[in-house]
Motif scaffolding. Structure first.
Motif, mmCIF file in Angstrom:
data_model
loop_
_atom_site.group_PDB
_atom_site.id
_atom_site.type_symbol
_atom_site.label_atom_id
_atom_site.label_comp_id
_atom_site.label_asym_id
_atom_site.label_seq_id
_atom_site.Cartn_x
_atom_site.Cartn_y
_atom_site.Cartn_z
ATOM 1 N N MET A 1 0.983 -1.078 -0.261
ATOM 2 C CA MET A 1 -0.057 -0.049 -0.647
ATOM 3 C C MET A 1 0.395 1.281 -0.243
ATOM 4 N N PRO A 2 1.010 2.125 -0.760
ATOM 5 C CA PRO A 2 1.754 3.115 -0.980
ATOM 6 C C PRO A 2 0.810 3.903 0.476
ATOM 7 N N PHE A 3 2.116 4.931 0.481
ATOM 8 C CA PHE A 3 2.416 5.626 1.891
ATOM 9 C C PHE A 3 1.805 7.342 2.026
ATOM 10 N N PRO A 4 0.547 7.458 1.772
ATOM 11 C CA PRO A 4 -0.251 9.217 1.859
ATOM 12 C C PRO A 4 0.836 9.725 1.513
ATOM 13 N N GLU A 5 1.174 10.925 1.222
ATOM 14 C CA GLU A 5 1.163 12.494 0.771
ATOM 15 C C GLU A 5 0.782 13.015 1.924
ATOM 16 N N PRO A 6 2.464 13.494 2.578
ATOM 17 C CA PRO A 6 1.568 14.614 2.918
ATOM 18 C C PRO A 6 1.335 16.145 2.999
ATOM 19 N N PRO A 7 0.068 16.726 3.111
ATOM 20 C CA PRO A 7 0.044 18.153 2.758
ATOM 21 C C PRO A 7 0.726 18.886 2.645
ATOM 22 N N ALA A 8 1.034 19.321 1.536
ATOM 23 C CA ALA A 8 1.711 20.239 1.091
ATOM 24 C C ALA A 8 1.704 21.838 2.096
ATOM 25 N N PRO A 9 2.892 22.554 2.674
ATOM 26 C CA PRO A 9 2.630 23.636 3.717
ATOM 27 C C PRO A 9 1.806 24.001 3.076
ATOM 28 N N GLU A 10 0.988 24.920 3.824
ATOM 29 C CA GLU A 10 0.702 26.303 2.857
ATOM 30 C C GLU A 10 1.835 27.622 3.141
ATOM 31 N N PRO A 11 1.153 28.383 2.326
ATOM 32 C CA PRO A 11 2.726 29.530 2.794
ATOM 33 C C PRO A 11 2.821 30.255 3.708
ATOM 34 N N PRO A 12 3.130 31.198 4.770
ATOM 35 C CA PRO A 12 3.085 31.824 5.109
ATOM 36 C C PRO A 12 2.513 33.347 4.766
ATOM 37 N N ALA A 13 1.053 33.434 5.484
ATOM 38 C CA ALA A 13 0.694 35.088 4.980
ATOM 39 C C ALA A 13 2.423 35.929 5.184
ATOM 40 N N GLN A 14 1.971 36.781 4.008
ATOM 41 C CA GLN A 14 2.889 37.738 4.063
ATOM 42 C C GLN A 14 1.882 38.896 5.125
ATOM 43 N N PRO A 15 2.789 39.668 6.324
ATOM 44 C CA PRO A 15 2.009 40.550 6.718
ATOM 45 C C PRO A 15 2.610 41.614 5.912
ATOM 46 N N GLY A 16 1.542 42.685 6.248
ATOM 47 C CA GLY A 16 1.630 44.622 6.673
ATOM 48 C C GLY A 16 0.618 44.297 4.580
ATOM 49 N N GLY A 17 1.318 45.313 3.810
ATOM 50 C CA GLY A 17 0.508 45.476 2.049
ATOM 51 C C GLY A 17 -0.759 46.867 2.832
ATOM 52 N N TRP A 18 -1.832 46.550 1.433
ATOM 53 C CA TRP A 18 -2.478 47.479 2.163
ATOM 54 C C TRP A 18 -3.819 46.373 2.761
ATOM 55 N N GLN A 19 -3.537 45.224 2.745
ATOM 56 C CA GLN A 19 -4.339 44.499 3.767
ATOM 57 C C GLN A 19 -4.180 44.594 4.908
ATOM 58 N N ASP A 20 -4.031 44.750 5.367
ATOM 59 C CA ASP A 20 -3.447 45.471 6.422
ATOM 60 C C ASP A 20 -4.448 45.973 6.905
ATOM 61 N N LEU A 21 -4.885 47.127 5.943
ATOM 62 C CA LEU A 21 -6.016 48.290 6.790
ATOM 63 C C LEU A 21 -6.672 48.028 6.925
ATOM 64 N N PRO A 22 -7.394 49.506 8.516
ATOM 65 C CA PRO A 22 -8.086 48.650 8.690
ATOM 66 C C PRO A 22 -9.888 49.328 7.732
ATOM 67 N N VAL A 23 -11.117 48.699 7.886
ATOM 68 C CA VAL A 23 -12.196 48.839 7.319
ATOM 69 C C VAL A 23 -12.592 49.929 8.034
ATOM 70 N N ALA A 24 -13.556 51.248 7.306
ATOM 71 C CA ALA A 24 -14.434 51.941 7.450
ATOM 72 C C ALA A 24 -14.859 52.028 9.501
ATOM 73 N N GLU A 25 -15.519 51.392 9.351
ATOM 74 C CA GLU A 25 -16.247 50.465 10.019
ATOM 75 C C GLU A 25 -15.184 50.827 11.579
ATOM 76 N N GLN A 26 -14.073 49.956 11.436
ATOM 77 C CA GLN A 26 -12.951 50.309 13.005
ATOM 78 C C GLN A 26 -12.963 51.244 12.524
ATOM 79 N N ILE A 27 -12.298 52.109 11.680
ATOM 80 C CA ILE A 27 -11.609 53.308 11.800
ATOM 81 C C ILE A 27 -12.280 54.417 12.360
ATOM 82 N N ALA A 28 -14.139 54.357 12.565
ATOM 83 C CA ALA A 28 -15.038 55.398 13.105
ATOM 84 C C ALA A 28 -14.890 54.796 14.565
ATOM 85 N N SER A 29 -14.606 53.593 14.565
ATOM 86 C CA SER A 29 -15.008 52.825 16.622
ATOM 87 C C SER A 29 -13.653 53.392 17.208
#
Length: 120
Positions: free
Chosen positions: A5-33
């Motif tokens: 029986m073949p060994f199952p392949e381990p799942p490929a590790p997901e690349p780490p999320a790159q912190p920073g950039g425009w996705q870090d900017l808060p949404v308008a509701e957060q800014i208002a709060s």
């Protein structure tokens, strides 16, 4: 006889999320709060995000400079190794020249492989 029986392949590790950039900017509701809780806090937080972005850009530039310096240094090292091996061959010591060249190639290959392995 059945096949093993073949060994199952381990799942490929997901690349780490790159912190920073425009996705870090808060949404308008957060800014208002933030502004309701502490006046002026949204401006401070946006300045911190911008400062972090500029710091990352500076680190990227430094890394590029180190990579260029490493490539130049490696080129000088390989050139010196080749010239020394040629000098030994010209002086009638082909075995010493071949030994020097072979050991240098093995050492450089080991460095490259170790560096590639550490990135995984």
């Amino acid at each position: 006889m059945s096949e093993p029986m073949p060994f199952p392949e381990p799942p490929a590790p997901e690349p780490p999320a790159q912190p920073g950039g425009w996705q870090d900017l808060p949404v308008a509701e957060q800014i208002a709060s933030w502004e309701r809780a502490v006046p002026g806090s949204a401006e401070r937080m946006l300045r911190q995000i911008e400062a972090e972005y500029e710091h990352r850009r500076w680190l990227d530039r430094v890394e590029i400079r180190f990579r260029i310096a490493g490539a130049v240094l490696a080129a000088f090292g390989v050139t010196g190794l080749l010239w020394t091996a040629k000098y030994l061959v010209d002086q009638g010591e082909p075995v010493a020249g071949a030994g020097l060249l072979g050991s240098g190639v093995v050492a450089l290959s080991g460095l490259v492989m170790a560096r590639d392995r550490s990135r995984r």
